[in-house]
Design an enzyme around this catalytic site. Sequence first.
Site, PDB file in Angstrom:
ATOM      1  N   GLN A 110      58.645 153.948  -2.757  1.00 50.77           N
ATOM      2  CA  GLN A 110      59.898 154.600  -2.899  1.00 50.77           C
ATOM      3  C   GLN A 110      60.863 154.403  -1.754  1.00 50.77           C
ATOM      4  OE1 GLN A 110      60.202 159.198  -2.416  1.00 50.77           O
ATOM      5  NE2 GLN A 110      61.144 159.210  -4.460  1.00 50.77           N
ATOM      6  N   TYR A 180      69.381 163.326  -1.957  1.00 54.96           N
ATOM      7  CA  TYR A 180      69.358 162.550  -1.063  1.00 54.96           C
ATOM      8  C   TYR A 180      70.629 161.502  -1.276  1.00 54.96           C
ATOM      9  CZ  TYR A 180      64.547 163.457   0.705  1.00 54.96           C
ATOM     10  OH  TYR A 180      63.597 164.009   1.164  1.00 54.96           O
ATOM     11  N   ARG A 357      51.397 167.091  -7.798  1.00 54.80           N
ATOM     12  CA  ARG A 357      50.556 168.018  -7.091  1.00 54.80           C
ATOM     13  C   ARG A 357      49.154 168.050  -7.509  1.00 54.80           C
ATOM     14  NH1 ARG A 357      54.518 172.822  -7.731  1.00 54.80           N
ATOM     15  NH2 ARG A 357      55.216 171.416  -9.492  1.00 54.80           N
TER      16      ARG A 357
END
Length: 421
Positions: A110, A180, A357
Amino acid sequence: MSEHVQLTARPPVPDALAPARLGPVQLRNRVIKAATSEGRSPEGLVTQDLIDFHVDFARGGVGMTTVAYCSVAQEGRSAPGQIIMSRRAQPGLQQLTDAVHAAGAAISAQLGHAGVVASKAVTGQAALSPSRFINPTSFQLCREITREQMRAVVGQFRDAAVIAADSGFDALELHFGHLYLPSSFMSPWINKRRDEYGGSIDNRTRFAREIASAVRDAVGDRVAVIAKMSMDDGIKGSIWLDESLRSAQLLDQDRTLDAIELTMGSSVKRQMYLFRGDVPVDGMAAVMKEPFKTGVKVLGRQILGEYPYRDLYMLEAARQFRPVVKHARLILLGGINTMEHLDTAMAEGFDFAAMGRALLREPDLIRRLAEDPAKPGLCIHCNRCMFTVYGKTHCVLAVPGGEDRGADASVDASELLASNS
Ligand SMILES: Cc1cc2nc3c(=O)[nH]c(=O)nc-3n(C[C@H](O)[C@H](O)[C@H](O)COP(=O)(O)O)c2cc1C
Ligand code: SF4
């Protein structure tokens, strides 16, 4: 004579656990470990700990794991312990990709620049923003990025992409989400520019498109190029579906991307819109200094927002991108926790499913689902992993080393951070 009825053939629903192609890469299945900023690179370099972390997901059966977060520049970091993409990092990155390949999975990097989410404490500089902006969570004043700095950032993404491709990565994930830097350009809340990068959504998508083009030009078809982009961020006046559908369409029409991973929420405000589930107020207070610590204890729920957890909570929004995105593959994310959820993602027309998660909780979940599809994942969406990103990111219910602490474990966040920083 019987009438001939023309039946419209519906394409068969793919098996999420069967091999699939993503651009130039063949994956052993359609499950991708989503980015969860690892915090295992104190010098900005790969460590054995980071390698072990990703090998766990590879051994556990995912098709591809995602290394996060790889900052394209020192000033693009949002938390300590993140990788900085540089030639210095390349030998370690190569060891990491070799180890994951040996364990049977593909590996993606990423690539991101945190923009208004960059931490001054980590980078030593004021954060960059499309326009002057005060981050309401960190209270940091962010400076307006100049055109020259924008060109530099595009070059940083390009250089980082080449380093990743040279280091054996199979895919790159461009971080165009969560407000971002590239995502903040798409937000009219943060982007008040009057030049051709501000105003209409087409203008506000320009910076992300330039990054994707520069990256594609530089890496060709050596690696798959994915963009993780926000569908909406739950903030009034910021990114919403009507506009993000257009951003996705523009990015897709450029043919620079092999896939788009659809996300929501941000790291700037109302963070729980991204995560859903319990609000980890204590964890947030533990990483704050006074007087913010006390403020967070009192106002934490208001700051982070309260959004109950729902299985497949991004599906409703993501479904709307299917008719708009014609070329790129689509990756569904958000609340995927069982074999049934993976099957639903495929039946809804998504090509891949990403899990965050659920895999932090159980790195071997995919292998287990292959053996026993009826048993759900163990993540309880308590979100106590959220603030472990300031140490070494992990599920607080699974002690590193594998021994399960149990769902009712009580973990003191400050003790946790201290033991992991
Ligand atoms: C501890 C933690 C760290 C995360 N770090 C990142 C990150 O570095 N980059 C990113 O794009 N998303 C990050 N995310 C968001 C996940 O990729 C994912 O979008 C989100 O958790 C929802 O998916 P899930 O329901 O499968 O967990 C993080 C999530 C968690 C829980
Ligand atoms: S701490 Fe563990 S159980 Fe809780 S949300 Fe994070 S991964 Fe799931």
